[in-house]
Write a protein that holds these residues in place. Structure first.
Motif, PDB file in Angstrom:
ATOM      1  N   PRO A 188       0.838  -1.209   0.000  1.00 33.10           N
ATOM      2  CA  PRO A 188       0.000   0.000   0.000  1.00 33.10           C
ATOM      3  C   PRO A 188       0.868   1.253   0.000  1.00 33.10           C
ATOM      4  CG  PRO A 188      -0.671  -1.536   1.727  1.00 33.10           C
ATOM      5  CD  PRO A 188       0.647  -2.018   1.214  1.00 33.10           C
ATOM      6  N   PHE A 189       0.344   2.329  -0.526  1.00 27.80           N
ATOM      7  CA  PHE A 189       1.048   3.615  -0.588  1.00 27.80           C
ATOM      8  C   PHE A 189       1.553   4.029   0.789  1.00 27.80           C
ATOM      9  CE2 PHE A 189       1.018   8.226  -0.237  1.00 27.80           C
ATOM     10  CZ  PHE A 189       1.648   8.651  -1.396  1.00 27.80           C
ATOM     11  N   ARG A 190       0.714   3.877   1.810  1.00 28.40           N
ATOM     12  CA  ARG A 190       1.070   4.359   3.148  1.00 28.40           C
ATOM     13  C   ARG A 190       2.244   3.598   3.756  1.00 28.40           C
ATOM     14  NH1 ARG A 190      -3.657   1.531   3.581  1.00 28.40           N
ATOM     15  NH2 ARG A 190      -3.556  -0.391   4.814  1.00 28.40           N
ATOM     16  N   ASP A 191       2.471   2.358   3.330  1.00 30.75           N
ATOM     17  CA  ASP A 191       3.554   1.570   3.924  1.00 30.75           C
ATOM     18  C   ASP A 191       4.927   2.146   3.605  1.00 30.75           C
ATOM     19  OD1 ASP A 191       1.598  -0.052   4.888  1.00 30.75           O
ATOM     20  OD2 ASP A 191       2.313  -1.895   3.934  1.00 30.75           O
ATOM     21  N   PHE A 192       5.069   2.807   2.464  1.00 35.16           N
ATOM     22  CA  PHE A 192       6.361   3.389   2.118  1.00 35.16           C
ATOM     23  C   PHE A 192       6.435   4.873   2.459  1.00 35.16           C
ATOM     24  CE2 PHE A 192       9.527   5.308  -0.714  1.00 35.16           C
ATOM     25  CZ  PHE A 192      10.598   4.445  -0.543  1.00 35.16           C
ATOM     26  N   PHE A 193       5.338   5.586   2.285  1.00 34.65           N
ATOM     27  CA  PHE A 193       5.372   7.035   2.404  1.00 34.65           C
ATOM     28  C   PHE A 193       4.926   7.549   3.765  1.00 34.65           C
ATOM     29  CE2 PHE A 193       5.230   6.405  -2.219  1.00 34.65           C
ATOM     30  CZ  PHE A 193       6.327   7.162  -2.571  1.00 34.65           C
ATOM     31  N   ARG A 194       4.992   6.736   4.783  1.00 33.54           N
ATOM     32  CA  ARG A 194       4.748   7.202   6.145  1.00 33.54           C
ATOM     33  C   ARG A 194       5.827   6.638   7.064  1.00 33.54           C
ATOM     34  NH1 ARG A 194      -1.893   6.921   6.882  1.00 33.54           N
ATOM     35  NH2 ARG A 194      -2.361   8.188   5.052  1.00 33.54           N
ATOM     36  N   GLY A 195       6.147   7.421   8.086  1.00 35.49           N
ATOM     37  CA  GLY A 195       7.162   6.987   9.051  1.00 35.49           C
ATOM     38  C   GLY A 195       8.473   7.718   8.897  1.00 35.49           C
ATOM     39  N   LYS A 196       8.802   8.167   7.696  1.00 34.05           N
ATOM     40  CA  LYS A 196      10.010   8.941   7.427  1.00 34.05           C
ATOM     41  C   LYS A 196       9.681  10.003   6.379  1.00 34.05           C
ATOM     42  CE  LYS A 196      13.609   5.377   8.012  1.00 34.05           C
ATOM     43  NZ  LYS A 196      14.710   4.675   7.295  1.00 34.05           N
ATOM     44  N   PRO A 197      10.418  11.107   6.385  1.00 33.57           N
ATOM     45  CA  PRO A 197      10.279  12.032   5.252  1.00 33.57           C
ATOM     46  C   PRO A 197      10.641  11.320   3.955  1.00 33.57           C
ATOM     47  CG  PRO A 197      11.479  13.065   7.057  1.00 33.57           C
ATOM     48  CD  PRO A 197      11.361  11.613   7.407  1.00 33.57           C
ATOM     49  N   ALA A 198      10.082  11.783   2.857  1.00 34.14           N
ATOM     50  CA  ALA A 198      10.321  11.128   1.568  1.00 34.14           C
ATOM     51  C   ALA A 198      10.415  12.170   0.464  1.00 34.14           C
ATOM     52  CB  ALA A 198       9.212  10.127   1.261  1.00 34.14           C
ATOM     53  N   VAL A 199      11.175  11.810  -0.562  1.00 34.30           N
ATOM     54  CA  VAL A 199      11.255  12.594  -1.787  1.00 34.30           C
ATOM     55  C   VAL A 199      10.780  11.694  -2.914  1.00 34.30           C
ATOM     56  CG1 VAL A 199      12.770  13.796  -3.414  1.00 34.30           C
ATOM     57  CG2 VAL A 199      13.195  13.966  -0.950  1.00 34.30           C
ATOM     58  N   VAL A 200       9.817  12.172  -3.702  1.00 35.01           N
ATOM     59  CA  VAL A 200       9.284  11.355  -4.798  1.00 35.01           C
ATOM     60  C   VAL A 200       9.291  12.167  -6.080  1.00 35.01           C
ATOM     61  CG1 VAL A 200       6.909  11.943  -4.136  1.00 35.01           C
ATOM     62  CG2 VAL A 200       7.324   9.994  -5.632  1.00 35.01           C
ATOM     63  N   ALA A 201       9.878  11.581  -7.127  1.00 30.50           N
ATOM     64  CA  ALA A 201       9.891  12.192  -8.458  1.00 30.50           C
ATOM     65  C   ALA A 201       8.997  11.367  -9.374  1.00 30.50           C
ATOM     66  CB  ALA A 201      11.314  12.236  -9.000  1.00 30.50           C
ATOM     67  N   PHE A 202       8.637  11.952 -10.517  1.00 28.43           N
ATOM     68  CA  PHE A 202       7.763  11.272 -11.460  1.00 28.43           C
ATOM     69  C   PHE A 202       8.447  11.204 -12.823  1.00 28.43           C
ATOM     70  CE2 PHE A 202       5.195  12.699  -8.017  1.00 28.43           C
ATOM     71  CZ  PHE A 202       4.306  11.662  -7.813  1.00 28.43           C
ATOM     72  N   PHE A 203       8.233  10.085 -13.514  1.00 37.27           N
ATOM     73  CA  PHE A 203       8.954   9.820 -14.760  1.00 37.27           C
ATOM     74  C   PHE A 203       8.193   8.763 -15.546  1.00 37.27           C
ATOM     75  CE2 PHE A 203       9.811   6.058 -12.484  1.00 37.27           C
ATOM     76  CZ  PHE A 203      10.326   5.112 -13.345  1.00 37.27           C
ATOM     77  N   TYR A 204       8.654   8.480 -16.744  1.00 40.33           N
ATOM     78  CA  TYR A 204       8.279   7.242 -17.434  1.00 40.33           C
ATOM     79  C   TYR A 204       9.374   6.900 -18.434  1.00 40.33           C
ATOM     80  CZ  TYR A 204       6.433   9.832 -21.550  1.00 40.33           C
ATOM     81  OH  TYR A 204       6.276  10.616 -22.659  1.00 40.33           O
ATOM     82  N   THR A 205       9.591   5.622 -18.650  1.00 39.80           N
ATOM     83  CA  THR A 205      10.767   5.172 -19.401  1.00 39.80           C
ATOM     84  C   THR A 205      10.661   5.463 -20.888  1.00 39.80           C
ATOM     85  OG1 THR A 205       9.920   2.925 -19.731  1.00 39.80           O
ATOM     86  CG2 THR A 205      11.176   3.351 -17.710  1.00 39.80           C
ATOM     87  N   ARG A 206       9.446   5.672 -21.415  1.00 38.12           N
ATOM     88  CA  ARG A 206       9.288   5.960 -22.842  1.00 38.12           C
ATOM     89  C   ARG A 206       9.403   7.446 -23.156  1.00 38.12           C
ATOM     90  NH1 ARG A 206       4.239   2.321 -25.060  1.00 38.12           N
ATOM     91  NH2 ARG A 206       3.216   2.933 -23.115  1.00 38.12           N
ATOM     92  N   CYS A 207       9.717   8.263 -22.183  1.00 37.21           N
ATOM     93  CA  CYS A 207       9.859   9.709 -22.412  1.00 37.21           C
ATOM     94  C   CYS A 207      10.946   9.953 -23.457  1.00 37.21           C
ATOM     95  CB  CYS A 207      10.216  10.418 -21.102  1.00 37.21           C
ATOM     96  SG  CYS A 207      10.436  12.202 -21.267  1.00 37.21           S
ATOM     97  N   ASP A 208      10.633  10.737 -24.486  1.00 38.51           N
ATOM     98  CA  ASP A 208      11.596  10.965 -25.573  1.00 38.51           C
ATOM     99  C   ASP A 208      12.365  12.269 -25.408  1.00 38.51           C
ATOM    100  OD1 ASP A 208       9.621  12.777 -26.097  1.00 38.51           O
ATOM    101  OD2 ASP A 208       9.122  12.027 -28.101  1.00 38.51           O
ATOM    102  N   ASN A 209      12.227  12.922 -24.252  1.00 38.70           N
ATOM    103  CA  ASN A 209      12.971  14.155 -23.988  1.00 38.70           C
ATOM    104  C   ASN A 209      13.989  13.887 -22.885  1.00 38.70           C
ATOM    105  OD1 ASN A 209      13.938  16.687 -23.297  1.00 38.70           O
ATOM    106  ND2 ASN A 209      11.955  17.696 -23.398  1.00 38.70           N
ATOM    107  N   PRO A 210      15.261  13.762 -23.240  1.00 37.43           N
ATOM    108  CA  PRO A 210      16.273  13.463 -22.212  1.00 37.43           C
ATOM    109  C   PRO A 210      16.433  14.560 -21.174  1.00 37.43           C
ATOM    110  CG  PRO A 210      17.318  14.005 -24.301  1.00 37.43           C
ATOM    111  CD  PRO A 210      15.855  13.898 -24.583  1.00 37.43           C
ATOM    112  N   ASN A 211      15.913  15.763 -21.460  1.00 38.71           N
ATOM    113  CA  ASN A 211      15.989  16.853 -20.488  1.00 38.71           C
ATOM    114  C   ASN A 211      14.906  16.769 -19.427  1.00 38.71           C
ATOM    115  OD1 ASN A 211      18.131  17.952 -21.910  1.00 38.71           O
ATOM    116  ND2 ASN A 211      16.824  19.248 -23.158  1.00 38.71           N
ATOM    117  N   LYS A 212      14.029  15.782 -19.536  1.00 37.17           N
ATOM    118  CA  LYS A 212      12.956  15.637 -18.556  1.00 37.17           C
ATOM    119  C   LYS A 212      13.171  14.372 -17.720  1.00 37.17           C
ATOM    120  CE  LYS A 212       9.282  18.545 -20.361  1.00 37.17           C
ATOM    121  NZ  LYS A 212       7.846  18.622 -20.716  1.00 37.17           N
ATOM    122  N   CYS A 213      12.589  13.243 -18.127  1.00 38.26           N
ATOM    123  CA  CYS A 213      12.592  12.054 -17.258  1.00 38.26           C
ATOM    124  C   CYS A 213      13.983  11.492 -17.019  1.00 38.26           C
ATOM    125  CB  CYS A 213      11.678  10.979 -17.838  1.00 38.26           C
ATOM    126  SG  CYS A 213       9.928  11.449 -17.810  1.00 38.26           S
TER     127      CYS A 213
END
Length: 433
Positions: A188-213
């Motif tokens: 579940p989402f809460r199992d990883f994102f609770r208990g400690k501060p967290a940093v989360v980024a968003f991406f996808y592997t098919r992104c065709d712009n190397p300046n983004k993902c």
């Protein structure tokens, strides 16, 4: 402001005519948000045409402050000649004095487009070649630099730019979100994102712009070297395609070292809730991403987003500073509450003085609490008046006036002095004689 007859399924020709003839700057800014229904179900080419057409209109109608982040995003990270040329054109709709500080973005775009440029036009929405007037991204970038009186050569890259906060929806029910990591483990989402501060980024592997993902994950790996005791994560926009092994390969090839606190995720269930919780700037044509922005969030130990970095490329040092503030707040809070109770005065007279003084920072951070502060100050003034200490009454009155003026600290001091004078006077009932 004209009505906004634009949304899912709007014909491109009708859209283009409305943008050119009737749209206002504020309406175009609203349409530039990646999550707008306008882009739902459209191809990447359609999305690119629409956004470039809107950006180019800012030269004619003026560039609102709220549109500047979209312009700078294309200059810093864009690789499509039409969008980059449109962004360079849009900048000429701004105040020339204010735009000069963004010349490094134009130079960065010149470098980005060196081997990617091509002919474009803003004469018609869907050109049929040949046409009478064409331009290129490089020509528009150089024209804008010349308009600013800035040389083409010089500092490139980004600078310190103040970007308006990312619009947020109310947090969704994250209990509905189930994730799968790069090793195929589900949780579940809460199992990883609770208990400690967290940093989360968003991406996808098919992104065709190397300046983004790709760059986002590379910088996340740099951030991993600078942080410890914090959870790092990246969540894909493309959960049907980005299966565990694909996420692992993408991360490892860019320097990520996976562990219990460093993981990549795809949503198995609850993507819509995830999208709402983070107010993600992304849209789709079916399951294919047709437009997204750079985005990263810093979360506290309760799973709440406390700071967002969106659109422009973020620097690891900025994230480290933000995480340090979150950690400091987490350490101070358990100590601060008991300490506050210990030092808080017990008599109503002094209590109102303390609350009045504390209101200085409250008014600055939460202006809508001004009425509550006024109530506390009024209570203090009544308490002083009942003691019949006229010097204290005068100080309290002056302090109350200063508290709601550009000198709130002086007001807090005057109220505190008034309280001390009153506290050492003869005893008197607070509510009566």
């Amino acid at each position: 402001m004209t009505a906004l007859p634009i949304g899912t399924g709007t014909a491109e020709d009708a859209f283009a005519e409305w943008v050119r003839s009737a749209a206002t700057g504020d309406e175009l800014v609203a349409l530039l948000a990646e999550e707008h229904p306008l882009y739902a179900g459209r191809s990447t080419n359609e999305t690119t045409r629409m956004r470039g057409w809107m950006l180019a209109q800012f030269e004619r109608i003026g560039l609102p402050d709220a549109a500047l982040p979209f312009v700078l995003e294309e200059l810093e990270s864009g690789r499509d000649p039409f969008l980059v040329a449109a962004a360079a054109t849009a900048m000429r709709g701004g105040d020339i004095g204010a735009m000069r500080s963004f010349a490094p973005f134009l130079r960065q775009a010149v470098r980005n487009m060196r081997f990617l440029d091509g002919s474009v036009t803003f004469e018609v929405y869907k050109p049929r070649w040949p046409i009478s007037h064409t331009t290129t991204a490089a020509k528009e970038l150089r024209a804008t630099l010349a308009w600013l009186g800035q040389p083409e050569e010089g500092a490139a890259g980004c600078c310190e730019v103040e970007i308006p906060p990312v619009p947020r929806t109310l947090p969704a029910d994250t209990d509905a979100i189930e994730l799968e990591d790069q090793d195929g483990r589900r949780l579940p989402f809460r199992d990883f994102f609770r208990g400690k501060p967290a940093v989360v980024a968003f991406f996808y592997t098919r992104c065709d712009n190397p300046n983004k993902c790709s760059l986002t994950i590379t910088r996340l790996a740099q951030l991993q070297e600078r942080l410890s005791g914090v959870r790092l994560a990246a969540i894909t926009y493309d959960p049907l395609y980005d299966l565990p092994q694909r996420m692992r390969s993408f991360g490892e090839s860019r320097g990520i070292h996976f562990g219990e606190d460093v993981r990549f995720f795809r949503t198995v269930r609850g993507f819509d809730q995830l999208r709402a919780h983070f107010a993600l700037g992304v849209n789709f044509n079916g399951a294919i991403v047709n437009r997204h922005r750079i985005e990263l969030a810093v979360m506290d130990a309760r799973g709440r987003v406390v700071s967002s970095f969106a659109r422009l490329q973020w620097e690891p040092e900025a994230i480290v500073r933000t995480v340090q503030r979150v950690r400091a707040l987490r350490l101070v809070r358990p100590v601060f509450a008991p300490l506050l109770l210990a030092i808080l005065p017990k008599c109503p007279l002094c209590l109102t003085a303390y609350l009045g003084a504390a209101g200085v920072s409250v008014m600055q951070s939460m202006p809508y609490l001004r009425g509550l502060l006024f109530l506390f100050v009024a209570m203090h003034w009544v308490a002083v008046f009942r003691r019949r200490r006229w010097l204290a009454v005068a100080l309290s009155t002056a302090g109350a006036a200063a508290l709601f003026s550009p000198l709130p600290v002086a007001g807090a001091v005057l109220i505190a002095v008034s309280s001390l004078l009153t506290a050492y006077s003869r005893p008197h009932s607070y509510f009566g004689r």
